[in-house]
Design a protein around this motif. Structure first.
Motif, PDB file in Angstrom:
ATOM      1  N   THR A  34       0.828  -1.219   0.000  1.00  0.00           N
ATOM      2  CA  THR A  34       0.000   0.000   0.000  1.00  0.00           C
ATOM      3  C   THR A  34       0.860   1.267   0.000  1.00  0.00           C
ATOM      4  O   THR A  34       0.443   2.296  -0.530  1.00  0.00           O
ATOM      5  CB  THR A  34      -0.977   0.042   1.200  1.00  0.00           C
ATOM      6  N   GLY A  35       2.064   1.185   0.554  1.00  0.00           N
ATOM      7  CA  GLY A  35       2.969   2.339   0.519  1.00  0.00           C
ATOM      8  C   GLY A  35       3.314   2.710  -0.923  1.00  0.00           C
ATOM      9  O   GLY A  35       3.427   3.893  -1.261  1.00  0.00           O
ATOM     10  N   TYR A  38       0.702   5.059  -2.338  1.00  0.00           N
ATOM     11  CA  TYR A  38       0.881   6.461  -1.927  1.00  0.00           C
ATOM     12  C   TYR A  38       2.107   7.062  -2.610  1.00  0.00           C
ATOM     13  O   TYR A  38       2.117   8.243  -2.975  1.00  0.00           O
ATOM     14  CB  TYR A  38       1.011   6.553  -0.404  1.00  0.00           C
ATOM     15  N   ARG A  39       3.130   6.256  -2.800  1.00  0.00           N
ATOM     16  CA  ARG A  39       4.336   6.740  -3.483  1.00  0.00           C
ATOM     17  C   ARG A  39       4.048   7.061  -4.948  1.00  0.00           C
ATOM     18  O   ARG A  39       4.547   8.054  -5.491  1.00  0.00           O
ATOM     19  CB  ARG A  39       5.459   5.700  -3.381  1.00  0.00           C
ATOM     20  N   ARG A  90      10.901   5.225  -5.379  1.00  0.00           N
ATOM     21  CA  ARG A  90      11.794   5.077  -4.209  1.00  0.00           C
ATOM     22  C   ARG A  90      12.762   6.253  -4.109  1.00  0.00           C
ATOM     23  O   ARG A  90      13.663   6.242  -3.253  1.00  0.00           O
ATOM     24  CB  ARG A  90      12.612   3.770  -4.307  1.00  0.00           C
ATOM     25  N   VAL A  98       6.045  11.901   0.567  1.00  0.00           N
ATOM     26  CA  VAL A  98       4.917  10.956   0.593  1.00  0.00           C
ATOM     27  C   VAL A  98       4.071  11.071   1.861  1.00  0.00           C
ATOM     28  O   VAL A  98       2.839  10.902   1.811  1.00  0.00           O
ATOM     29  CB  VAL A  98       5.402   9.504   0.335  1.00  0.00           C
ATOM     30  N   SER A  99       4.676  11.409   2.990  1.00  0.00           N
ATOM     31  CA  SER A  99       3.889  11.503   4.226  1.00  0.00           C
ATOM     32  C   SER A  99       2.918  12.677   4.173  1.00  0.00           C
ATOM     33  O   SER A  99       1.808  12.598   4.710  1.00  0.00           O
ATOM     34  CB  SER A  99       4.792  11.622   5.451  1.00  0.00           C
ATOM     35  N   SER A 102       0.058  11.632   1.812  1.00  0.00           N
ATOM     36  CA  SER A 102      -0.817  10.604   2.379  1.00  0.00           C
ATOM     37  C   SER A 102      -1.530  11.073   3.639  1.00  0.00           C
ATOM     38  O   SER A 102      -2.331  10.341   4.209  1.00  0.00           O
ATOM     39  CB  SER A 102      -0.024   9.327   2.652  1.00  0.00           C
ATOM     40  N   ARG A 108      -6.715   9.490   1.352  1.00  0.00           N
ATOM     41  CA  ARG A 108      -6.742   8.217   2.067  1.00  0.00           C
ATOM     42  C   ARG A 108      -8.042   7.458   1.825  1.00  0.00           C
ATOM     43  O   ARG A 108      -8.037   6.242   1.652  1.00  0.00           O
ATOM     44  CB  ARG A 108      -6.547   8.408   3.580  1.00  0.00           C
ATOM     45  N   GLY A 128       1.577  -1.723   5.356  1.00  0.00           N
ATOM     46  CA  GLY A 128       1.305  -0.293   5.367  1.00  0.00           C
ATOM     47  C   GLY A 128       1.432   0.295   6.752  1.00  0.00           C
ATOM     48  O   GLY A 128       2.314  -0.093   7.532  1.00  0.00           O
ATOM     49  N   ARG A 129       0.544   1.255   7.049  1.00  0.00           N
ATOM     50  CA  ARG A 129       0.578   1.928   8.343  1.00  0.00           C
ATOM     51  C   ARG A 129      -0.742   1.760   9.103  1.00  0.00           C
ATOM     52  O   ARG A 129      -0.782   1.827  10.323  1.00  0.00           O
ATOM     53  CB  ARG A 129       0.831   3.441   8.166  1.00  0.00           C
ATOM     54  N   ASP A 130      -1.827   1.601   8.337  1.00  0.00           N
ATOM     55  CA  ASP A 130      -3.176   1.620   8.913  1.00  0.00           C
ATOM     56  C   ASP A 130      -3.991   0.408   8.474  1.00  0.00           C
ATOM     57  O   ASP A 130      -5.213   0.456   8.468  1.00  0.00           O
ATOM     58  CB  ASP A 130      -3.904   2.895   8.449  1.00  0.00           C
ATOM     59  N   ARG A 179       9.680  10.930   9.366  1.00  0.00           N
ATOM     60  CA  ARG A 179       8.560  10.290   8.674  1.00  0.00           C
ATOM     61  C   ARG A 179       7.669   9.539   9.677  1.00  0.00           C
ATOM     62  O   ARG A 179       6.446   9.619   9.615  1.00  0.00           O
ATOM     63  CB  ARG A 179       9.090   9.344   7.583  1.00  0.00           C
ATOM     64  N   ASP A 183       3.767  10.289  10.248  1.00  0.00           N
ATOM     65  CA  ASP A 183       2.810   9.201  10.041  1.00  0.00           C
ATOM     66  C   ASP A 183       2.021   8.870  11.311  1.00  0.00           C
ATOM     67  O   ASP A 183       0.860   8.475  11.237  1.00  0.00           O
ATOM     68  CB  ASP A 183       3.520   7.931   9.536  1.00  0.00           C
ATOM     69  N   ARG A 186      -0.562  12.182  12.294  1.00  0.00           N
ATOM     70  CA  ARG A 186      -1.593  12.767  11.425  1.00  0.00           C
ATOM     71  C   ARG A 186      -2.980  12.488  12.013  1.00  0.00           C
ATOM     72  O   ARG A 186      -3.175  11.504  12.750  1.00  0.00           O
ATOM     73  CB  ARG A 186      -1.463  12.215   9.994  1.00  0.00           C
TER      74      ARG A 186
HETATM   75  O1  C5P Z   1       5.792   1.684   3.285  1.00  0.00           O
HETATM   76  P1  C5P Z   1       6.422   2.879   2.630  1.00  0.00           P
HETATM   77  O2  C5P Z   1       7.617   3.419   3.385  1.00  0.00           O
HETATM   78  O3  C5P Z   1       6.712   2.693   1.188  1.00  0.00           O
HETATM   79  O4  C5P Z   1       5.291   3.999   2.730  1.00  0.00           O
HETATM   80  C1  C5P Z   1       5.532   5.305   2.277  1.00  0.00           C
HETATM   81  C2  C5P Z   1       4.649   6.304   3.014  1.00  0.00           C
HETATM   82  O5  C5P Z   1       3.290   6.140   2.592  1.00  0.00           O
HETATM   83  C3  C5P Z   1       4.598   6.194   4.530  1.00  0.00           C
HETATM   84  O6  C5P Z   1       5.654   6.900   5.158  1.00  0.00           O
HETATM   85  C4  C5P Z   1       3.247   6.807   4.864  1.00  0.00           C
HETATM   86  O7  C5P Z   1       3.340   8.223   4.875  1.00  0.00           O
HETATM   87  C5  C5P Z   1       2.404   6.426   3.668  1.00  0.00           C
HETATM   88  N1  C5P Z   1       1.570   5.247   3.904  1.00  0.00           N
HETATM   89  C6  C5P Z   1       0.386   5.426   4.576  1.00  0.00           C
HETATM   90  N2  C5P Z   1      -0.463   4.384   4.744  1.00  0.00           N
HETATM   91  C7  C5P Z   1      -0.167   3.168   4.280  1.00  0.00           C
HETATM   92  C8  C5P Z   1       1.064   2.941   3.616  1.00  0.00           C
HETATM   93  C9  C5P Z   1       1.918   4.006   3.463  1.00  0.00           C
HETATM   94  O8  C5P Z   1       0.089   6.537   4.997  1.00  0.00           O
HETATM   95  N3  C5P Z   1      -1.048   2.172   4.429  1.00  0.00           N
END
Ligand code: C5P
Length: 222
Positions: A34-35, A38-39, A90, A98-99, A102, A108, A128-130, A179, A183, A186
């Protein structure tokens, strides 16, 4: 019922994608990064010079682009419309923005919609994060993968050097901590361990150890 969802969340550089890919491979599950989604949006916004503070404009942009996560003989690839952006997403420029991209709720909500659709059928691993807290609150397996900031910066540093890319360890450490801070603070769906997630601190573990630990948990729940 064949459906099984594995959610792997955690801070930047904890090894989520490496581990998630290996778990998916070993169990023949579909891996969804999922990252990378967002990237890819961040990359598209930077290219088109969209104001990254403006969540509504970013959401409009998102509505016009196709982000595809493909599994090919060349490995895992990310496409923005028809462009292969696997490497580009990357870049330092994408990583440092990216933060912000996102953090916007309209962005989102749309991403989460797409991620739920991708995870709907069958057996999937999402990182991911969430994911455990928000995207898939009913995921059968939830992992919160962490490691100390020092260890995460060290891994990234070595990865970059191995690729022949210049890297400044102290700067990396600052960037990673920054970051994490963005993250986890937020307003909407921040990075947080789900109450029912199993926390794995990988600071002193090998990739293989972490993969085996997760597979054990999956087997218990199956
Ligand atoms: O996992 P990765 O480092 O590639 O994620 C990049 C950025 O995307 C994270 O630092 C975060 O800001 C955002 N992200 C997010 N929710 C997710 C995956 C990534 O907010 N599920």
């Amino acid at each position: 019922n064949n459906k099984m969802q594995i959610a792997i969340d955690g801070p930047a550089g904890a090894g989520k994608s490496t581990v998630a890919k290996l778990v998916a491979e070993k169990l023949s599950f579909l891996y969804i990064d999922t990252g990378a989604m967002y990237r890819a949006l961040t990359y598209a916004a930077l290219q088109r010079k969209v104001n990254l503070q403006d969540g509504n404009l970013l959401k409009e942009l998102l509505d016009t682009i196709v982000i595809r996560l493909a599994h090919t003989q060349n490995g895992f690839q990310v496409f923005l419309n028809d462009e292969d952006v696997t490497e580009q997403i990357r870049s330092a420029d994408v990583t440092s923005n990216v933060s912000l991209v996102s953090s916007h709720e309209p962005v989102r909500l749309e991403m989460v919609e797409r991620q739920r659709q991708l995870a709907e059928n069958g057996r999937t691993v999402l990182d991911g994060r969430d994911i455990g807290t928000y995207v898939l609150p009913d995921a059968e397996v939830k992992i919160f993968l962490t490691a100390s900031v020092d260890e995460r910066a060290k891994r990234r540093h070595e990865e970059l050097l191995a690729k022949g890319i210049a890297s400044d360890f102290d700067q990396l450490k600052k960037d990673i901590a920054h970051r994490d801070q963005l993250d986890s603070t937020r307003a909407f769906a921040p990075l947080k361990k789900a109450s029912d997630a199993v926390e794995i601190d990988s600071t002193t573990l090998s990739i293989q150890d972490v993969v085996l630990a997760i597979i054990d948990i999956v087997k218990e729940r199956a």
